[in-house]
Design a protein around this motif. Structure first.
Motif, PDB file in Angstrom:
ATOM      1  N   ARG A 138      26.049  62.437  29.105  1.00 22.03           N
ATOM      2  CA  ARG A 138      25.870  61.177  30.039  1.00 22.03           C
ATOM      3  C   ARG A 138      24.573  61.296  30.895  1.00 22.03           C
ATOM      4  N   GLU A 139      24.411  60.109  31.535  1.00 19.82           N
ATOM      5  CA  GLU A 139      23.357  60.148  32.569  1.00 19.82           C
ATOM      6  C   GLU A 139      24.013  59.750  33.903  1.00 19.82           C
ATOM      7  N   ILE A 140      23.534  60.408  34.942  1.00 14.88           N
ATOM      8  CA  ILE A 140      24.235  60.644  36.155  1.00 14.88           C
ATOM      9  C   ILE A 140      22.984  60.185  37.337  1.00 14.88           C
ATOM     10  N   ALA A 141      23.222  59.193  37.986  1.00 15.65           N
ATOM     11  CA  ALA A 141      22.240  58.690  39.228  1.00 15.65           C
ATOM     12  C   ALA A 141      22.354  59.748  40.163  1.00 15.65           C
ATOM     13  N   SER A 142      21.157  60.197  40.769  1.00 21.73           N
ATOM     14  CA  SER A 142      20.917  61.135  41.744  1.00 21.73           C
ATOM     15  C   SER A 142      21.862  60.720  43.077  1.00 21.73           C
ATOM     16  N   ASP A 143      22.333  59.473  43.298  1.00 22.96           N
ATOM     17  CA  ASP A 143      23.162  59.218  44.481  1.00 22.96           C
ATOM     18  C   ASP A 143      24.527  59.709  44.077  1.00 22.96           C
ATOM     19  N   ASP A 144      24.790  59.778  42.941  1.00 30.04           N
ATOM     20  CA  ASP A 144      26.374  60.291  42.390  1.00 30.04           C
ATOM     21  C   ASP A 144      26.351  61.660  42.042  1.00 30.04           C
ATOM     22  N   TYR A 145      25.089  62.262  41.962  1.00 29.74           N
ATOM     23  CA  TYR A 145      25.354  63.776  41.294  1.00 29.74           C
ATOM     24  C   TYR A 145      25.462  64.651  42.409  1.00 29.74           C
ATOM     25  N   PHE A 146      24.758  64.482  43.539  1.00 30.33           N
ATOM     26  CA  PHE A 146      25.064  65.636  44.514  1.00 30.33           C
ATOM     27  C   PHE A 146      26.197  65.448  45.317  1.00 30.33           C
ATOM     28  N   GLN A 147      27.156  66.143  45.522  1.00 24.07           N
ATOM     29  CA  GLN A 147      28.470  66.254  46.047  1.00 24.07           C
ATOM     30  C   GLN A 147      28.460  66.823  47.192  1.00 24.07           C
ATOM     31  N   GLY A 148      27.628  67.524  47.936  1.00 28.48           N
ATOM     32  CA  GLY A 148      27.969  68.427  48.992  1.00 28.48           C
ATOM     33  C   GLY A 148      27.407  69.834  48.468  1.00 28.48           C
ATOM     34  N   MET A 149      27.539  70.607  49.503  1.00 27.26           N
ATOM     35  CA  MET A 149      26.910  72.036  49.134  1.00 27.26           C
ATOM     36  C   MET A 149      27.251  72.826  48.089  1.00 27.26           C
ATOM     37  N   PHE A 150      26.558  72.929  47.047  1.00 24.09           N
ATOM     38  CA  PHE A 150      26.618  73.524  45.841  1.00 24.09           C
ATOM     39  C   PHE A 150      27.631  72.786  44.924  1.00 24.09           C
ATOM     40  N   MET A 151      27.936  71.628  45.541  1.00 25.86           N
ATOM     41  CA  MET A 151      28.662  71.016  44.574  1.00 25.86           C
ATOM     42  C   MET A 151      28.226  69.717  43.892  1.00 25.86           C
TER      43      MET A 151
END
Lengths: 265, 157
Positions: A138-151
């Motif tokens: 899939r393709e993931i927008a950066s705004d959705d990709y980063f979900q916190g420290m190391f997540m």
């Protein structure tokens, strides 16, 4: 470091099979983040699956409105790419400021993004530029990709294959680097691109990369250093360590943002 | 246990290693090439720098299995018999070392820079040596040596 079984697949399918067949498997790209944490036993995988020999994860292409960087491209390759230098010079300059020359020769964009160190440089670049993380499924927008420290939004067996960066009208990255590690104590990428003006901060927050909505609005009205100069940055949630306290980090975010805007020209 | 094969200093070498065996340990313990040093073991000091497929990397932060099939050059691979490599000669000429512990990594890093830039400025050299720590010299003579060595190499190793 605990021992493990090493796998060197040559295709994404084989890499996925190796990963899924392992009790506690992990992927390795350049290893510049993974190996240090394995030495500390902060990670102790039973299986390590290398992506180095997997076809189709390399190369950088200029697609007109965007530049696509293969996940296994090293920081040195991104920094030295004529396409990146020509279309998104701020990204080339950012890559050239990661770690040191040897880390840049081995570390990869895909590995950095999968690891998502809260002080890494690439998260700020991806969020500010509105990059898309392309995976095997899939393709993931950066705004959705980063979900916190190391997540991240990645599933356990998901593999980043490329990162697509829209070409901005202007962009710049300013980093106050830890003098020993060159990780960002505070790093700010400012980009004026297809999605408007975006300001992304790395290194400063315990939650990893974040956007500065107030600065984005101000720059949308007037793209100038003066527009962001008066915007205070709260120290709430800022990291505090031997390199910098929370108040100092908040101050650095404001200073780096101003410098990045100035560097946009 | 995995078997690795690589070209080291122009010679085909192989060995049986553990998955976790670091490249620097394979070079030092398996092949006896102890010129490559381990300083910090945390990828900061650069004493372990070798070339893998022509690029300088920190061999303490690379698995031996990652270098399977690669072309590896260590400090032992630079000199031609009794004739020092131009970068080694420059370090001797400009007294670019005191205790010498960091020197193998310094020289290998410097050769990589010189292969990219035959006339680096002082600033370029200092930036490039970000990942090579020396606790004796204060870097002054190292920088002079790297600039002289790069010019002596004339754009080739």
């Amino acid at each position: 470091m605990n021992d493990f079984t090493y796998h060197a697949p040559t295709s994404l399918d084989d890499a996925l099979a190796a990963l899924r067949g392992a009790e506690g498997g992990t992927l390795i790209a350049g290893g510049q983040s993974l190996l240090p944490i394995m030495k500390l036993n902060l990670a102790a995988p039973t299986d390590v699956v290398s992506l180095a020999g997997v076809a189709g994860l390399d190369g950088i292409s200029d697609d007109g409105d965007s530049v696509t960087v293969g996940a296994m491209c090293t920081h040195a390759q991104v920094a030295g790419s004529a396409a990146v230098q020509g279309r998104i010079p701020a990204l080339a300059a950012m890559a050239d400021g990661i770690g040191d020359a040897q880390v840049r020769n081995a570390g990869t964009i895909g590995g950095s993004l999968a690891h998502n160190d809260p002080a890494a440089d690439y998260p700020a670049a991806c969020v500010a530029l509105g990059a898309t993380i392309v995976t095997d499924r899939r393709e993931i927008a950066s705004d959705d990709y980063f979900q916190g420290m190391f997540m991240t939004a990645l599933e356990d067996d998901e593999i980043i294959t490329a990162v697509r960066f829209p070409v901005p009208a202007r962009a710049a990255y300013a980093k106050f680097a830890n003098p020993a590690s060159k990780y960002a104590v505070a790093g700010v990428m400012v980009a004026d691109g297809p999605a408007g003006v975006r300001v992304a901060v790395t290194g400063a927050s315990g939650d990893g990369v974040f956007r500065m909505a107030g600065m984005e609005a101000a720059l949308g009205g007037s793209f100038s250093a003066e527009a962001v100069a008066g915007i205070g940055v709260s120290s709430d949630g800022m990291l505090s360590d031997t390199a910098a306290g929370a108040e100092y980090r908040a101050h650095l975010v404001a200073v780096m943002a101003k410098r990045a805007v100035e560097a946009c020209g | 246990m995995p078997t690795v094969r690589m070209t080291v200093n122009g010679m085909e070498r192989s060995g049986t290693v553990e998955g976790r065996t670091l490249l620097v340990d394979f070079l030092r313990e398996h092949l006896g090439l102890t010129g490559t040093h381990v300083g910090c073991d945390t990828s900061q000091c650069g004493a372990c720098v070798v070339h893998v497929n022509g690029s300088s990397v920190k061999s303490c932060t690379c698995l031996a299995v990652q270098a399977d099939g690669a072309d590896v050059t260590t400090i032992e691979g630079l000199a031609n018999g009794a004739d020092l490599h131009p970068m080694q000669e420059a370090f001797r000429e400009h007294h670019g070392l005191q205790c010498g512990f960091c020197t193998p990594g310094m020289v290998m890093s410097a050769v990589d820079l010189a292969n990219r830039d035959s006339d680096p400025s002082e600033h370029d050299v200092r930036e490039w040596l970000e990942g090579n720590l020396c606790r004796c010299t204060g870097y002054h003579n190292i920088v002079k040596a790297v600039q002289a060595g790069a010019r002596a190499m004339g754009g080739g190793s």
